[in-house]
Design a protein around this motif. Sequence first.
Motif, PDB file in Angstrom:
ATOM      1  N   LEU A   1       0.853  -1.181   0.000  1.00  0.00           N
ATOM      2  CA  LEU A   1       0.000   0.000   0.000  1.00  0.00           C
ATOM      3  C   LEU A   1       0.893   1.237   0.000  1.00  0.00           C
ATOM      4  O   LEU A   1       1.791   1.350   0.833  1.00  0.00           O
ATOM      5  N   VAL A   2       0.648   2.149  -0.951  1.00  0.00           N
ATOM      6  CA  VAL A   2       1.401   3.402  -1.034  1.00  0.00           C
ATOM      7  C   VAL A   2       0.384   4.533  -1.147  1.00  0.00           C
ATOM      8  O   VAL A   2      -0.582   4.426  -1.909  1.00  0.00           O
ATOM      9  N   MET A   3       0.617   5.610  -0.375  1.00  0.00           N
ATOM     10  CA  MET A   3      -0.255   6.774  -0.457  1.00  0.00           C
ATOM     11  C   MET A   3       0.574   8.043  -0.544  1.00  0.00           C
ATOM     12  O   MET A   3       1.640   8.131   0.063  1.00  0.00           O
ATOM     13  N   ALA A   4       0.056   9.010  -1.279  1.00  0.00           N
ATOM     14  CA  ALA A   4       0.688  10.330  -1.383  1.00  0.00           C
ATOM     15  C   ALA A   4      -0.415  11.365  -1.471  1.00  0.00           C
ATOM     16  O   ALA A   4      -1.488  11.100  -2.027  1.00  0.00           O
ATOM     17  N   LEU A   5      -0.150  12.537  -0.925  1.00  0.00           N
ATOM     18  CA  LEU A   5      -1.097  13.641  -0.976  1.00  0.00           C
ATOM     19  C   LEU A   5      -0.467  14.762  -1.788  1.00  0.00           C
ATOM     20  O   LEU A   5       0.591  15.279  -1.422  1.00  0.00           O
ATOM     21  N   GLU A   6      -1.104  15.088  -2.917  1.00  0.00           N
ATOM     22  CA  GLU A   6      -0.570  16.114  -3.817  1.00  0.00           C
ATOM     23  C   GLU A   6      -1.680  17.064  -4.244  1.00  0.00           C
ATOM     24  O   GLU A   6      -2.628  16.641  -4.910  1.00  0.00           O
ATOM     25  N   ASP A   7      -1.566  18.320  -3.841  1.00  0.00           N
ATOM     26  CA  ASP A   7      -2.502  19.357  -4.272  1.00  0.00           C
ATOM     27  C   ASP A   7      -3.967  18.974  -4.073  1.00  0.00           C
ATOM     28  O   ASP A   7      -4.795  19.117  -4.985  1.00  0.00           O
ATOM     29  N   GLY A   8      -4.301  18.459  -2.896  1.00  0.00           N
ATOM     30  CA  GLY A   8      -5.686  18.132  -2.597  1.00  0.00           C
ATOM     31  C   GLY A   8      -6.175  16.828  -3.187  1.00  0.00           C
ATOM     32  O   GLY A   8      -7.373  16.538  -3.155  1.00  0.00           O
ATOM     33  N   VAL A   9      -5.273  16.040  -3.731  1.00  0.00           N
ATOM     34  CA  VAL A   9      -5.643  14.733  -4.281  1.00  0.00           C
ATOM     35  C   VAL A   9      -4.840  13.667  -3.551  1.00  0.00           C
ATOM     36  O   VAL A   9      -3.615  13.712  -3.509  1.00  0.00           O
ATOM     37  N   LEU A  10      -5.565  12.723  -2.966  1.00  0.00           N
ATOM     38  CA  LEU A  10      -4.930  11.589  -2.310  1.00  0.00           C
ATOM     39  C   LEU A  10      -4.751  10.492  -3.347  1.00  0.00           C
ATOM     40  O   LEU A  10      -5.717  10.062  -3.986  1.00  0.00           O
ATOM     41  N   LEU A  11      -3.508  10.093  -3.548  1.00  0.00           N
ATOM     42  CA  LEU A  11      -3.187   9.009  -4.480  1.00  0.00           C
ATOM     43  C   LEU A  11      -2.974   7.746  -3.672  1.00  0.00           C
ATOM     44  O   LEU A  11      -2.179   7.732  -2.732  1.00  0.00           O
ATOM     45  N   ILE A  12      -3.701   6.714  -4.022  1.00  0.00           N
ATOM     46  CA  ILE A  12      -3.639   5.433  -3.315  1.00  0.00           C
ATOM     47  C   ILE A  12      -3.260   4.374  -4.336  1.00  0.00           C
ATOM     48  O   ILE A  12      -3.866   4.288  -5.407  1.00  0.00           O
ATOM     49  N   ALA A  13      -2.254   3.565  -4.011  1.00  0.00           N
ATOM     50  CA  ALA A  13      -1.862   2.453  -4.880  1.00  0.00           C
ATOM     51  C   ALA A  13      -1.778   1.192  -4.029  1.00  0.00           C
ATOM     52  O   ALA A  13      -1.119   1.185  -2.993  1.00  0.00           O
ATOM     53  N   VAL A  14      -2.455   0.166  -4.461  1.00  0.00           N
ATOM     54  CA  VAL A  14      -2.389  -1.141  -3.796  1.00  0.00           C
ATOM     55  C   VAL A  14      -1.957  -2.143  -4.854  1.00  0.00           C
ATOM     56  O   VAL A  14      -2.542  -2.216  -5.940  1.00  0.00           O
ATOM     57  N   SER A  15      -0.915  -2.888  -4.529  1.00  0.00           N
ATOM     58  CA  SER A  15      -0.422  -3.873  -5.492  1.00  0.00           C
ATOM     59  C   SER A  15      -0.130  -5.186  -4.790  1.00  0.00           C
ATOM     60  O   SER A  15       0.105  -5.232  -3.581  1.00  0.00           O
ATOM     61  N   ASP A  16      -0.181  -6.254  -5.575  1.00  0.00           N
ATOM     62  CA  ASP A  16       0.257  -7.557  -5.074  1.00  0.00           C
ATOM     63  C   ASP A  16       1.168  -8.167  -6.118  1.00  0.00           C
ATOM     64  O   ASP A  16       1.134  -7.794  -7.283  1.00  0.00           O
ATOM     65  N   THR A  17       2.017  -9.065  -5.665  1.00  0.00           N
ATOM     66  CA  THR A  17       3.018  -9.648  -6.555  1.00  0.00           C
ATOM     67  C   THR A  17       2.673 -11.067  -6.975  1.00  0.00           C
ATOM     68  O   THR A  17       3.520 -11.793  -7.449  1.00  0.00           O
ATOM     69  N   GLY A  18       1.435 -11.428  -6.808  1.00  0.00           N
ATOM     70  CA  GLY A  18       1.021 -12.763  -7.218  1.00  0.00           C
ATOM     71  C   GLY A  18       0.752 -12.823  -8.704  1.00  0.00           C
ATOM     72  O   GLY A  18       0.500 -11.820  -9.360  1.00  0.00           O
ATOM     73  N   ALA A  19       0.830 -14.014  -9.247  1.00  0.00           N
ATOM     74  CA  ALA A  19       0.511 -14.202 -10.658  1.00  0.00           C
ATOM     75  C   ALA A  19      -0.962 -13.896 -10.873  1.00  0.00           C
ATOM     76  O   ALA A  19      -1.806 -14.260 -10.067  1.00  0.00           O
ATOM     77  N   CYS A  20      -1.272 -13.199 -11.945  1.00  0.00           N
ATOM     78  CA  CYS A  20      -2.663 -12.890 -12.255  1.00  0.00           C
ATOM     79  C   CYS A  20      -3.329 -14.126 -12.814  1.00  0.00           C
ATOM     80  O   CYS A  20      -2.908 -14.661 -13.835  1.00  0.00           O
ATOM     81  N   VAL A  21      -4.330 -14.571 -12.117  1.00  0.00           N
ATOM     82  CA  VAL A  21      -5.094 -15.728 -12.572  1.00  0.00           C
ATOM     83  C   VAL A  21      -6.569 -15.351 -12.548  1.00  0.00           C
ATOM     84  O   VAL A  21      -7.035 -14.712 -11.612  1.00  0.00           O
ATOM     85  N   PRO A  22      -7.298 -15.704 -13.602  1.00  0.00           N
ATOM     86  CA  PRO A  22      -8.724 -15.405 -13.586  1.00  0.00           C
ATOM     87  C   PRO A  22      -9.393 -16.182 -12.465  1.00  0.00           C
ATOM     88  O   PRO A  22      -8.994 -17.308 -12.154  1.00  0.00           O
ATOM     89  N   HIS A  23     -10.360 -15.580 -11.846  1.00  0.00           N
ATOM     90  CA  HIS A  23     -11.093 -16.288 -10.798  1.00  0.00           C
ATOM     91  C   HIS A  23     -12.578 -16.214 -11.100  1.00  0.00           C
ATOM     92  O   HIS A  23     -13.063 -15.259 -11.687  1.00  0.00           O
TER      93      HIS A  23
END
Length: 119
Positions: free
Chosen positions: A46-68
């Motif tokens: 989870l990564v967050m940054a606040l820039e000029d009134g906009v909160l940027l949120i990034a959530v990532s995982d390192t697992g292989a993408c598999v359809p579910h």
Amino acid sequence: MGAARRFTTDLLRSWKVADEDRESAVLIVDELTVNAVQHGHADTTLVMALEDGVLLIAVSDTGACVPHRPPEGFDPDEHGRGTGIVRFLAQGMDVSLGEHSCRVDVALKVTAGEPDSRR
């Protein structure tokens, strides 16, 4: 996911983000981290940054993408609304799928004061 909610709440309080915006951000982080843990198969970041009134949120995982597929007995009234909630609350959402990763970037307009210098 409780740790992600607490981290987000504490960080946004230190950034003096308004209560209503903070609640929206915590809900977004919760939905995205739950999805990453349930559908990813490795580490979640989870990564967050606040820039000029906009909160940027990034959530990532390192697992292989598999359809579910939804499990047998899946009730759409009970599950599967998380990304819809995120899209409703956020001003923008982008999903990037890689061979061994998934990342969701969200932009949320927020009202924030000056950051707390004690943190």
